[in-house]
Design a protein around this motif. Structure first.
Motif, short mmCIF file in Angstrom:
data_model
loop_
_atom_site.label_atom_id
_atom_site.label_comp_id
_atom_site.label_asym_id
_atom_site.label_seq_id
_atom_site.Cartn_x
_atom_site.Cartn_y
_atom_site.Cartn_z
N LYS A 191 11.76 47.45 34.92
CA LYS A 191 10.96 48.64 35.18
C LYS A 191 9.91 48.94 34.13
CE LYS A 191 14.27 50.73 38.29
NZ LYS A 191 15.00 51.95 38.68
N GLY A 192 9.62 48.01 33.25
CA GLY A 192 8.47 48.14 32.37
C GLY A 192 8.61 49.12 31.23
N TYR A 193 9.78 49.19 30.61
CA TYR A 193 9.91 50.02 29.42
C TYR A 193 8.97 49.53 28.33
CZ TYR A 193 14.01 52.55 31.12
OH TYR A 193 14.85 53.37 31.82
N SER A 194 8.46 50.45 27.55
CA SER A 194 7.42 50.09 26.59
C SER A 194 7.97 49.60 25.27
CB SER A 194 6.50 51.30 26.34
OG SER A 194 7.26 52.38 25.82
N ARG A 195 9.25 49.75 25.02
CA ARG A 195 9.78 49.33 23.73
C ARG A 195 10.91 48.34 23.90
NH1 ARG A 195 14.47 51.81 22.06
NH2 ARG A 195 15.26 53.48 23.38
N CYS A 196 11.10 47.57 22.88
CA CYS A 196 12.15 46.55 22.88
C CYS A 196 13.48 47.21 22.51
CB CYS A 196 11.78 45.47 21.88
SG CYS A 196 12.88 44.06 21.88
N PHE A 222 18.05 41.20 21.54
CA PHE A 222 17.04 42.14 22.02
C PHE A 222 16.70 41.85 23.47
CE2 PHE A 222 14.45 38.59 20.49
CZ PHE A 222 13.51 38.45 21.50
N ILE A 223 16.18 42.87 24.14
CA ILE A 223 15.69 42.72 25.51
C ILE A 223 14.53 43.69 25.71
CG2 ILE A 223 17.30 44.41 26.48
CD1 ILE A 223 17.50 42.59 28.97
N GLU A 224 13.50 43.24 26.42
CA GLU A 224 12.33 44.08 26.63
C GLU A 224 11.75 43.83 28.02
OE1 GLU A 224 8.07 45.19 24.53
OE2 GLU A 224 9.03 43.29 24.08
N PRO A 225 11.79 44.83 28.91
CA PRO A 225 11.13 44.69 30.20
C PRO A 225 9.62 44.55 29.97
CG PRO A 225 12.65 46.54 30.19
CD PRO A 225 12.49 46.11 28.77
N VAL A 226 9.01 43.56 30.59
CA VAL A 226 7.57 43.30 30.41
C VAL A 226 6.78 43.85 31.57
CG1 VAL A 226 5.83 41.50 30.16
CG2 VAL A 226 8.05 41.26 29.04
N SER A 227 7.15 43.49 32.79
CA SER A 227 6.53 44.00 33.99
C SER A 227 7.51 43.81 35.14
CB SER A 227 5.20 43.28 34.28
OG SER A 227 5.42 41.89 34.47
N TYR A 244 13.84 38.38 26.32
CA TYR A 244 15.15 38.56 25.74
C TYR A 244 15.36 37.48 24.68
CZ TYR A 244 16.44 34.49 28.45
OH TYR A 244 16.47 33.23 28.94
N GLY A 245 16.34 37.69 23.82
CA GLY A 245 16.62 36.67 22.82
C GLY A 245 17.38 37.23 21.64
N GLY A 246 17.21 36.57 20.49
CA GLY A 246 17.90 36.97 19.27
C GLY A 246 16.93 37.08 18.11
N GLY A 289 12.73 34.10 21.25
CA GLY A 289 12.66 34.81 22.52
C GLY A 289 12.25 33.95 23.69
N SER A 290 12.61 34.41 24.88
CA SER A 290 12.24 33.73 26.10
C SER A 290 11.93 34.78 27.15
CB SER A 290 13.38 32.83 26.59
OG SER A 290 12.99 32.09 27.71
N GLN A 291 11.27 34.36 28.22
CA GLN A 291 11.00 35.26 29.34
C GLN A 291 11.62 34.69 30.60
OE1 GLN A 291 6.91 36.27 30.04
NE2 GLN A 291 6.82 37.71 28.35
N THR A 292 12.09 35.56 31.45
CA THR A 292 12.60 35.14 32.74
C THR A 292 11.93 35.96 33.83
OG1 THR A 292 14.60 34.80 34.08
CG2 THR A 292 14.58 36.73 32.66
N THR A 293 11.66 35.35 34.95
CA THR A 293 10.97 36.01 36.05
C THR A 293 11.89 36.13 37.26
OG1 THR A 293 10.11 33.91 36.88
CG2 THR A 293 8.75 35.11 35.30
N GLY A 294 11.48 36.95 38.20
CA GLY A 294 12.23 37.09 39.43
C GLY A 294 13.53 37.84 39.27
N GLN A 295 13.65 38.66 38.22
CA GLN A 295 14.88 39.41 37.99
C GLN A 295 14.78 40.82 38.54
OE1 GLN A 295 17.51 37.87 36.80
NE2 GLN A 295 16.27 36.02 36.60
N SER A 296 15.89 41.36 38.95
CA SER A 296 15.96 42.75 39.37
C SER A 296 17.30 43.31 38.91
CB SER A 296 15.83 42.87 40.89
OG SER A 296 16.89 42.17 41.53
N GLY A 297 17.43 44.61 38.94
CA GLY A 297 18.67 45.22 38.48
C GLY A 297 18.66 45.41 36.98
N THR A 298 19.84 45.49 36.40
CA THR A 298 19.97 45.74 34.97
C THR A 298 20.61 44.55 34.28
OG1 THR A 298 22.04 46.89 35.44
CG2 THR A 298 20.07 48.24 35.18
N HIS A 299 20.30 44.40 33.00
CA HIS A 299 20.73 43.20 32.29
C HIS A 299 21.14 43.50 30.85
CE1 HIS A 299 18.32 41.62 35.61
NE2 HIS A 299 18.95 40.48 35.45
N TYR A 300 21.96 42.62 30.32
CA TYR A 300 22.30 42.57 28.90
C TYR A 300 21.67 41.31 28.30
CZ TYR A 300 26.48 45.62 29.64
OH TYR A 300 27.35 46.62 29.93
N SER A 301 21.31 41.38 27.04
CA SER A 301 21.01 40.18 26.25
C SER A 301 22.08 40.08 25.17
CB SER A 301 19.62 40.30 25.60
OG SER A 301 19.41 39.26 24.66
#
Length: 238
Positions: free
Chosen positions: A19-24, A44-49, A55-57, A105-117
């Motif tokens: 959902k595009g949160y602005s902070r990590c 860490f985890i950060e919604p981008v768009s 996400y990553g360490g 860090g890495s990025q993943t696409t096509g995700q929905s819902g909520t996640h943990y890193s």
């Protein structure tokens, strides 16, 4: 067979991946001193768009971190505790050596819902590496009891690695979401491939990594193949 652990309640703040949160959002950090050097690490985890999250360490130190001294394995889980994305070990390369902090860090696409890193780190101890597990990042507000531990007819434990790790247990079969959204389990022995045992090996290890590798996705019996799970190594440093 089902074994019940003692009850435990866990709460976490709301963070939604797509959902595009602005902070990590970072997990609670931990600090260890290894081979005379102090390191602080977290997930860490950060919604981008929409549908995309990073996400990553993260690892930092009060001294310069040298090439190969730090390794990170990144992992992303669904809110139900199933593994969504995993990398292999990746070690601090020459380009990023001599820094005081680094994000793997890495990025993943096509995700929905909520996640943990929830990542893992390896720190050079002068005679190999010591492995530590980072805390998980916050997710949706949840209150839950300790999980049940299930075993199949072969005596293999299966379930969520994310939740069971809180009780010091690594299941033989790790709940995962494979290609095409198929839910099943990956074998810990296939997923957790040993990387290196010396500083010299770590320096050449990164170059030998393939962008991805595929492992089988099993039913809870550990034999029936349901599909496949891709280990992704498209990790960036920052």
């Amino acid at each position: 067979m089902i074994i019940m652990l003692s009850a435990m309640s866990i709460s976490a703040i709301a963070v939604s991946c797509p959902k595009g949160y602005s902070r990590c959002s970072h997990s609670a950090s931990q600090t260890k001193t290894v081979f005379g050097q102090s390191y602080t690490y977290d997930s860490f985890i950060e919604p981008v768009s929409s549908g995309i999250c990073s996400y990553g360490g993260s690892v930092s130190s009060t001294e310069e971190m040298l090439e190969g001294y730090v390794g990170v394995k990144t992992r992303l889980y669904s809110s139900s505790g199933s593994l969504v994305v995993s990398s292999d070990w990746l070690f601090l390369p020459t380009d990023w050596a001599a820094n005081y902090n680094c994000h793997f860090g890495s990025q993943t696409t096509g995700q929905s819902g909520t996640h943990y890193s929830k990542s893992q780190v390896q720190l050079y101890n002068g005679d190999g590496y010591t492995t530590y597990t980072c805390n998980a990042t916050p997710n949706i507000q949840v209150t839950r009891s300790a999980p049940y531990i299930s075993t199949n007819q072969k005596g293999e434990t299966f379930g969520s690695e994310l939740f069971l790790d809180e009780f010091g247990i690594t299941p033989d079969l790790i709940a995962a979401i494979g290609q095409d959204g198929i839910e099943g389990y990956v074998k810990a022995t296939n997923l957790n491939v040993s990387a290196v045992s010396s500083l010299t090996e770590s320096i050449t290890y990164n170059a030998s990594l393939t962008p991805e590798r595929t492992i089988p996705l099993y039913a809870a019996d550990g034999e029936t193949v349901l599909g496949s799970f891709t280990v992704q190594n498209n990790i960036a440093f920052s």
